[in-house]
Design an enzyme around this catalytic site. Structure first.
Site, PDB file in Angstrom:
ATOM      1  N   ASN A 145     -11.342 -25.380  27.341  1.00 26.34           N
ATOM      2  CA  ASN A 145     -11.671 -25.081  25.829  1.00 26.34           C
ATOM      3  C   ASN A 145     -11.544 -26.309  25.119  1.00 26.34           C
ATOM      4  OD1 ASN A 145      -9.025 -25.707  25.669  1.00 26.34           O
ATOM      5  ND2 ASN A 145      -8.237 -23.413  26.142  1.00 26.34           N
ATOM      6  N   LYS A 160      -9.278 -27.792  23.293  1.00 27.28           N
ATOM      7  CA  LYS A 160      -8.056 -28.444  23.605  1.00 27.28           C
ATOM      8  C   LYS A 160      -7.884 -29.221  24.605  1.00 27.28           C
ATOM      9  CE  LYS A 160      -2.742 -28.302  23.183  1.00 27.28           C
ATOM     10  NZ  LYS A 160      -2.561 -28.966  24.474  1.00 27.28           N
ATOM     11  N   GLU A 161      -8.365 -28.336  25.925  1.00 30.55           N
ATOM     12  CA  GLU A 161      -8.315 -28.874  27.132  1.00 30.55           C
ATOM     13  C   GLU A 161      -9.333 -30.183  27.225  1.00 30.55           C
ATOM     14  OE1 GLU A 161      -6.933 -24.734  29.547  1.00 30.55           O
ATOM     15  OE2 GLU A 161      -9.302 -25.346  29.191  1.00 30.55           O
ATOM     16  N   ASP A 202     -11.085 -16.333  30.936  1.00 36.31           N
ATOM     17  CA  ASP A 202     -11.187 -15.700  32.233  1.00 36.31           C
ATOM     18  C   ASP A 202     -12.462 -15.011  32.135  1.00 36.31           C
ATOM     19  OD1 ASP A 202      -8.983 -16.754  33.255  1.00 36.31           O
ATOM     20  OD2 ASP A 202      -7.870 -14.978  32.732  1.00 36.31           O
TER      21      ASP A 202
END
Length: 470
Positions: free
Chosen positions: A193, A195-196, A263
């Site tokens: 995502n 942020k990751e 997921d």
């Protein structure tokens, strides 16, 4: 290939989600904390198990590999997987089963207790698991690595699995965690995502330029075939074979809970790539799947039928209608700091010249808002015989264009009041406005003129029709 015949392998951190439901009506006499009177307990699949559960809902056949503890939670998790129809290969370790326990009172989460050990596994477990996977790898059409940094997907084991899948040309998708993306080197696709991706690349993503930079850096770090970043309400961005930025906007309308949406996205992508679909369609399908689950409460799944219904033409009609708004204030907050482009017109009979003009305008910013003259306004400007098409029809056709973000009807002779309200970054007009006063220009940061395509106009179309009648 029919989805029911697909077999997908999931490897990752197995988790059990436990919910304790009750009421909190008093404080404890022992400490200033609420006392929760337990009324009910429930369990659900978490981590890699939730990916497998999503794939089952999408009518794939699923095998899962991971570790559980020699405890009650481990037995419970294994039974849940089997009861869902998932082929469970749960290796027992001398660690507790990863369990997240949530204390819920009056539908609010008051506390979460985690039981876990995120150290790498015993080497004998890795060896036994790899040997088993290696013996069955050709039975799978896709592999998913679901990493939650709970010790299962340590770098050397992750690389062995990726090399194994690649040796048989089996797509392998990774949902990454942490900053060490090198361990996913040579995978088919990564799905961090925003942020990751920021944490892994060190690039703050705030516009398309920085988004593209982050995707290219992910590609450089791990040589992944298709770098991809999920952008929550903004959809999905990815690099295809051309290494250019591609964005699939979200199609969600009602957001209740984003739990587990990541997921669902990787499960949907795996399903489509396993069928041999291209990435463009796979991301469209994944967006629809995410839209279904975030319209539900809690970690949920999207069934294949729900996704297909969401992608049906009737849904497209609803989404198009949602782009037609009556007041800019309704969308101002959702636009935030995005670069707004504004243009206006009657757009009576939409033609190639219009579409070309609007597509060029859209490339000047992030959001294209089209001010559309109402029927009354068109009559005052063009005469009593116009418009040919009523305002609702004109608005719908404009809104159906991918390049148009929103359509706002206005009843004045000029869009000055609307431009003043929107304060666009870019005001776009036709090149025929060169050296002319442009209404509302003082409320925009800049003005851009776009050349019209010669001989393409509504008037020409109307004249041609009238000539043919005679």
């Amino acid at each position: 290939m029919v989805a029911q015949k697909l077999k997908i392998l999931v490897i990752g951190d197995l988790m059990l989600d436990k919910y304790i439901w009750g009421n909190a009506e008093r404080l404890s006499p022992e400490a200033p904390v609420p006392v929760v009177k337990i009324e009910e307990e429930s369990f659900s699949l978490g981590g890699a198990c939730n990916v497998a559960n999503n794939l089952i809902a999408m009518e794939a056949m699923v095998s899962i590999y991971g570790v559980i503890g020699n405890d009650v939670e481990g037995s419970l998790l294994h039974d849940f997987l089997v009861n869902k129809g998932i082929e469970a290969h749960c290796y027992k370790s001398n660690r507790p089963t990863t369990t997240k326990m949530r204390i819920m009172a009056a539908k609010h989460q008051m506390l979460r207790l985690d039981k876990e050990n995120n150290m790498p596994l015993e080497s004998k477990i890795y060896e036994a698991m790899f040997e088993d996977i290696q013996g069955h790898i050709t039975t799978y059409q896709c592999v998913v690595l679901s990493d939650y940094l709970k010790g299962m997907l340590e770098p050397s084991f992750t690389q062995r699995i990726i090399k194994l899948a690649n040796s048989f040309n089996i797509p392998i998708l990774c949902d990454p965690k942490g900053n060490d993306y090198a361990k996913y080197k040579d995978a088919t696709l990564l799905t961090p995502n925003r942020k990751e991706a920021i944490d892994a690349t060190g690039i703050t993503i705030h516009n398309d330029k920085t988004l593209l930079e982050a995707l290219h850096k992910i590609h450089k770090i791990c040589n992944v075939c298709y770098p991809l970043i999920t952008l929550s309400e903004e959809g999905i961005a990815y690099l295809d074979n051309d290494l250019a930025l591609h964005k699939k906007p979200t199609i969600a309308r009602e957001v209740y809970d984003v739990s587990g949406a990541g997921d669902t996205v990787i499960a949907a992508l795996a399903l489509q790539l396993a069928q041999g679909q291209n990435l463009e369609y796979a991301t469209q399908f994944a967006n629809a799947a995410a839209a279904v689950v975030i319209g539900k409460v809690g970690s949920a799944t999207a069934t294949l039928q729900e996704i297909q219904d969401f992608l049906a033409p009737k849904r497209i009609i609803r989404d198009t209608e949602a782009k037609i708004i009556t007041d800019f204030t309704h969308i101002k907050d959702s636009i935030g700091h995005k670069k707004i482009v504004f243009t206006n017109g009657c757009f009576d009979i939409l033609h190639y010249g219009h579409v070309s003009y609007l597509e060029k305008a859209r490339k000047l910013g992030d959001v294209l808002i089209v001010g559309l003259n109402s029927d009354a306004s068109v009559r005052r400007l063009k005469g009593k015989e116009r418009p040919i098409n009523p305002q609702d029809d004109r608005a719908f056709i404009l809104a159906s264009l991918a390049c148009v973000s929103y359509v706002i009807l206005f009843d004045d002779d000029t869009p000055e009041a609307l431009i003043k309200q929107i304060q666009p970054h870019v005001l776009v007009k036709g090149a025929d406005y060169a050296n002319k006063e442009i209404v509302g220009a003082e409320y925009a940061q800049s003005v851009e003129l776009i050349e019209f395509i010669e001989h393409k106009s509504t008037t020409n179309i109307i004249n041609k029709i009238q000539q043919q009648k005679h």
